[in-house]
Design a protein around this motif. Structure first.
Motif, PDB file in Angstrom:
ATOM      1  N   ARG A  18      27.131  39.002  45.041  1.00 60.12           N
ATOM      2  CA  ARG A  18      27.209  37.546  45.143  1.00 60.12           C
ATOM      3  C   ARG A  18      28.528  37.012  44.581  1.00 60.12           C
ATOM      4  NH1 ARG A  18      21.606  35.789  42.439  1.00 60.12           N
ATOM      5  NH2 ARG A  18      22.471  37.224  40.880  1.00 60.12           N
ATOM      6  N   CYS A  19      28.832  35.772  44.939  1.00 55.55           N
ATOM      7  CA  CYS A  19      30.126  35.160  44.604  1.00 55.55           C
ATOM      8  C   CYS A  19      30.413  35.205  43.105  1.00 55.55           C
ATOM      9  CB  CYS A  19      30.154  33.730  45.119  1.00 55.55           C
ATOM     10  SG  CYS A  19      31.681  32.842  44.745  1.00 55.55           S
ATOM     11  N   PHE A  20      29.449  34.784  42.290  1.00 53.60           N
ATOM     12  CA  PHE A  20      29.690  34.730  40.852  1.00 53.60           C
ATOM     13  C   PHE A  20      29.963  36.114  40.285  1.00 53.60           C
ATOM     14  CE2 PHE A  20      28.067  35.053  36.476  1.00 53.60           C
ATOM     15  CZ  PHE A  20      28.895  34.130  35.856  1.00 53.60           C
ATOM     16  N   GLU A  21      29.111  37.095  40.664  1.00 51.70           N
ATOM     17  CA  GLU A  21      29.288  38.453  40.153  1.00 51.70           C
ATOM     18  C   GLU A  21      30.589  39.065  40.666  1.00 51.70           C
ATOM     19  OE1 GLU A  21      26.548  37.254  41.289  1.00 51.70           O
ATOM     20  OE2 GLU A  21      24.940  37.616  39.828  1.00 51.70           O
ATOM     21  N   ALA A  22      30.936  38.805  41.942  1.00 48.60           N
ATOM     22  CA  ALA A  22      32.188  39.332  42.505  1.00 48.60           C
ATOM     23  C   ALA A  22      33.385  38.751  41.763  1.00 48.60           C
ATOM     24  CB  ALA A  22      32.274  39.000  43.989  1.00 48.60           C
ATOM     25  N   THR A  23      33.307  37.463  41.424  1.00 43.48           N
ATOM     26  CA  THR A  23      34.377  36.829  40.652  1.00 43.48           C
ATOM     27  C   THR A  23      34.481  37.446  39.264  1.00 43.48           C
ATOM     28  OG1 THR A  23      33.999  34.746  41.837  1.00 43.48           O
ATOM     29  CG2 THR A  23      35.271  34.637  39.793  1.00 43.48           C
ATOM     30  N   LEU A  24      33.331  37.689  38.656  1.00 38.68           N
ATOM     31  CA  LEU A  24      33.311  38.263  37.312  1.00 38.68           C
ATOM     32  C   LEU A  24      33.905  39.671  37.311  1.00 38.68           C
ATOM     33  CD1 LEU A  24      32.428  37.941  34.362  1.00 38.68           C
ATOM     34  CD2 LEU A  24      30.195  38.875  35.008  1.00 38.68           C
ATOM     35  N   PHE A  25      33.472  40.513  38.248  1.00 41.45           N
ATOM     36  CA  PHE A  25      34.006  41.875  38.327  1.00 41.45           C
ATOM     37  C   PHE A  25      35.494  41.873  38.658  1.00 41.45           C
ATOM     38  CE2 PHE A  25      29.502  43.275  39.077  1.00 41.45           C
ATOM     39  CZ  PHE A  25      29.428  44.118  37.974  1.00 41.45           C
ATOM     40  N   SER A  26      35.908  40.949  39.524  1.00 40.51           N
ATOM     41  CA  SER A  26      37.329  40.845  39.861  1.00 40.51           C
ATOM     42  C   SER A  26      38.147  40.433  38.647  1.00 40.51           C
ATOM     43  CB  SER A  26      37.533  39.832  40.997  1.00 40.51           C
ATOM     44  OG  SER A  26      36.879  40.248  42.174  1.00 40.51           O
ATOM     45  N   PHE A  27      37.590  39.521  37.846  1.00 39.99           N
ATOM     46  CA  PHE A  27      38.280  39.111  36.624  1.00 39.99           C
ATOM     47  C   PHE A  27      38.420  40.288  35.660  1.00 39.99           C
ATOM     48  CE2 PHE A  27      38.768  37.095  32.468  1.00 39.99           C
ATOM     49  CZ  PHE A  27      39.787  36.201  32.747  1.00 39.99           C
ATOM     50  N   LEU A  28      37.410  41.144  35.618  1.00 36.49           N
ATOM     51  CA  LEU A  28      37.523  42.361  34.807  1.00 36.49           C
ATOM     52  C   LEU A  28      38.668  43.235  35.313  1.00 36.49           C
ATOM     53  CD1 LEU A  28      33.769  43.387  34.265  1.00 36.49           C
ATOM     54  CD2 LEU A  28      35.364  42.485  32.557  1.00 36.49           C
ATOM     55  N   GLY A  29      38.854  43.244  36.641  1.00 35.78           N
ATOM     56  CA  GLY A  29      39.990  43.971  37.199  1.00 35.78           C
ATOM     57  C   GLY A  29      41.311  43.397  36.745  1.00 35.78           C
ATOM     58  N   ILE A  30      41.366  42.073  36.621  1.00 32.98           N
ATOM     59  CA  ILE A  30      42.599  41.408  36.177  1.00 32.98           C
ATOM     60  C   ILE A  30      42.970  41.813  34.763  1.00 32.98           C
ATOM     61  CG2 ILE A  30      43.606  39.160  35.580  1.00 32.98           C
ATOM     62  CD1 ILE A  30      42.086  37.968  37.928  1.00 32.98           C
ATOM     63  N   VAL A  31      41.981  41.915  33.883  1.00 35.27           N
ATOM     64  CA  VAL A  31      42.259  42.222  32.476  1.00 35.27           C
ATOM     65  C   VAL A  31      42.134  43.713  32.176  1.00 35.27           C
ATOM     66  CG1 VAL A  31      41.558  39.936  31.707  1.00 35.27           C
ATOM     67  CG2 VAL A  31      39.852  41.759  31.800  1.00 35.27           C
ATOM     68  N   SER A  32      41.999  44.539  33.210  1.00 31.60           N
ATOM     69  CA  SER A  32      41.914  45.988  33.004  1.00 31.60           C
ATOM     70  C   SER A  32      43.261  46.546  32.563  1.00 31.60           C
ATOM     71  CB  SER A  32      41.464  46.685  34.283  1.00 31.60           C
ATOM     72  OG  SER A  32      42.457  46.555  35.291  1.00 31.60           O
ATOM     73  N   ALA A  33      43.238  47.729  31.978  1.00 31.90           N
ATOM     74  CA  ALA A  33      44.480  48.370  31.536  1.00 31.90           C
ATOM     75  C   ALA A  33      45.411  48.632  32.711  1.00 31.90           C
ATOM     76  CB  ALA A  33      44.153  49.677  30.815  1.00 31.90           C
ATOM     77  N   ALA A  34      44.832  49.045  33.854  1.00 31.08           N
ATOM     78  CA  ALA A  34      45.659  49.326  35.033  1.00 31.08           C
ATOM     79  C   ALA A  34      46.433  48.091  35.460  1.00 31.08           C
ATOM     80  CB  ALA A  34      44.772  49.818  36.180  1.00 31.08           C
ATOM     81  N   SER A  35      45.759  46.937  35.468  1.00 32.61           N
ATOM     82  CA  SER A  35      46.415  45.700  35.872  1.00 32.61           C
ATOM     83  C   SER A  35      47.458  45.261  34.856  1.00 32.61           C
ATOM     84  CB  SER A  35      45.364  44.601  36.056  1.00 32.61           C
ATOM     85  OG  SER A  35      45.968  43.364  36.338  1.00 32.61           O
ATOM     86  N   ILE A  36      47.082  45.245  33.594  1.00 28.82           N
ATOM     87  CA  ILE A  36      47.978  44.758  32.539  1.00 28.82           C
ATOM     88  C   ILE A  36      49.234  45.609  32.430  1.00 28.82           C
ATOM     89  CG2 ILE A  36      48.225  44.381  30.053  1.00 28.82           C
ATOM     90  CD1 ILE A  36      46.514  42.273  31.425  1.00 28.82           C
ATOM     91  N   PHE A  37      49.073  46.929  32.491  1.00 27.98           N
ATOM     92  CA  PHE A  37      50.210  47.824  32.251  1.00 27.98           C
ATOM     93  C   PHE A  37      51.062  48.069  33.500  1.00 27.98           C
ATOM     94  CE2 PHE A  37      47.695  48.866  28.501  1.00 27.98           C
ATOM     95  CZ  PHE A  37      48.674  48.963  27.532  1.00 27.98           C
ATOM     96  N   TRP A  38      50.456  48.099  34.691  1.00 29.38           N
ATOM     97  CA  TRP A  38      51.217  48.524  35.855  1.00 29.38           C
ATOM     98  C   TRP A  38      51.619  47.416  36.802  1.00 29.38           C
ATOM     99  CZ3 TRP A  38      53.682  52.579  34.948  1.00 29.38           C
ATOM    100  CH2 TRP A  38      53.126  53.613  34.189  1.00 29.38           C
ATOM    101  N   PHE A  39      51.070  46.204  36.623  1.00 28.86           N
ATOM    102  CA  PHE A  39      51.602  45.070  37.371  1.00 28.86           C
ATOM    103  C   PHE A  39      52.752  44.405  36.636  1.00 28.86           C
ATOM    104  CE2 PHE A  39      47.298  44.536  39.594  1.00 28.86           C
ATOM    105  CZ  PHE A  39      47.766  45.145  40.747  1.00 28.86           C
ATOM    106  N   ALA A  40      52.948  44.772  35.388  1.00 29.02           N
ATOM    107  CA  ALA A  40      53.980  44.131  34.566  1.00 29.02           C
ATOM    108  C   ALA A  40      55.361  44.731  34.781  1.00 29.02           C
ATOM    109  CB  ALA A  40      53.610  44.221  33.088  1.00 29.02           C
ATOM    110  N   VAL A  41      55.444  45.878  35.431  1.00 26.48           N
ATOM    111  CA  VAL A  41      56.720  46.558  35.630  1.00 26.48           C
ATOM    112  C   VAL A  41      56.873  46.961  37.097  1.00 26.48           C
ATOM    113  CG1 VAL A  41      56.833  47.426  33.264  1.00 26.48           C
ATOM    114  CG2 VAL A  41      55.721  48.807  35.036  1.00 26.48           C
ATOM    115  N   PRO A  42      58.106  47.142  37.551  1.00 25.48           N
ATOM    116  CA  PRO A  42      58.318  47.632  38.922  1.00 25.48           C
ATOM    117  C   PRO A  42      57.845  49.074  39.046  1.00 25.48           C
ATOM    118  CG  PRO A  42      60.300  46.614  38.015  1.00 25.48           C
ATOM    119  CD  PRO A  42      59.366  46.814  36.876  1.00 25.48           C
TER     120      PRO A  42
END
Length: 256
Positions: A129-153
């Protein structure tokens, strides 16, 4: 009575569409802002030296995305990376009148938005559902993979997006018939950014088609990449044929 039920159904679907759009706007705005903000906090040494940020190849990636005459030797493992990323990066540089590093990070921020959008769409397709999909996606945003590898080329963001697109195609195929052409395209895309990511495209094809058809689709995907790599070589003279094992890779093979 039937018209009333139909109108109610249409209003319900329209409401879901608006909720999804609002969720996507929220998620893409958040991740683009965080990505670009984090990139500005990274020391400038990263754009001049490699193996500083968790052994990333930031200097090489910047050259791949902005310099046609650079040595694009990593096309042996990232076959079409210069071809796909060079033009949009140069357009950003010319339109916004910014330097190479900022243009690259602008592209990465836009890519991060595409990445989180694709993740959200995937979650919605598989029935979350929309709310849960948004919540899980937000977890993706704050994940280590996102924080560390979107910050650099780096190439990881591009490769991750290609795998998510493969998963979206697989998820869609559970509800409707997907043309084999799309499987060939997404399989080629998974190979384009990183050769090992091609496993996602190959497996997705194998689980949805008989083995002979899957083999044909996989060969078609390979041919697409071959043709595009040949085009790439006309613009980037210093590229290495993908699949070639360089001395750099050999250092990690059969080490005692």
């Amino acid at each position: 009575m039937k018209n009333t039920d139909s109108d109610t159904h249409k209003k319900g679907r329209l409401r879901k569409v608006w909720l999804d759009l609002l969720a996507l706007i929220f998620l893409t705005t958040i991740i683009a802002s965080i990505t670009y903000s984090n990139s500005q906090r990274i020391p400038t040494v990263l754009s001049h030296e490699g193996d500083v940020w968790f052994e990333s190849d930031t200097r090489r990636v910047i050259n791949d995305m902005t310099n046609r005459s650079a040595n694009h030797w990593r096309t042996n493992t990232h076959p079409l990376f210069p071809l796909i990323t060079f033009i949009p990066t140069k357009l950003v540089m010319k339109v916004f009148k910014i330097k190479a590093v900022k243009a690259v990070m602008t592209i990465i921020a836009a890519l991060a938005s595409m990445w989180i959008s694709t993740l959200y769409v995937l979650l919605r397709i598989i029935g979350i559902r929309c709310f849960e999909a948004t919540l899980f996606s937000f977890l993706g945003i704050v994940s280590a993979a996102s924080i560390f590898w979107f910050a650099v080329p780096e190439t990881y963001a591009f490769g991750s997006l290609s795998i998510l697109i493969v998963l979206v195609i697989v998820a869609l195929s559970q509800e409707r018939e997907i043309s084999s052409i799309w499987y060939a395209i997404v399989s080629a895309l998974s190979l384009s950014f990183t050769v090992t990511n091609w496993s996602a495209g190959i497996v997705a094809t194998l689980v949805n088609f008989p083995w002979k058809k899957a083999l044909q689709i996989t060969i078609n995907a390979f041919c697409i990449v071959i043709v595009l790599w040949s085009v790439q070589r006309q613009f980037f003279s210093r590229v290495l044929y993908f699949g070639t094992i360089s001395s750099t890779e050999k250092r990690y093979i059969m080490r005692s």
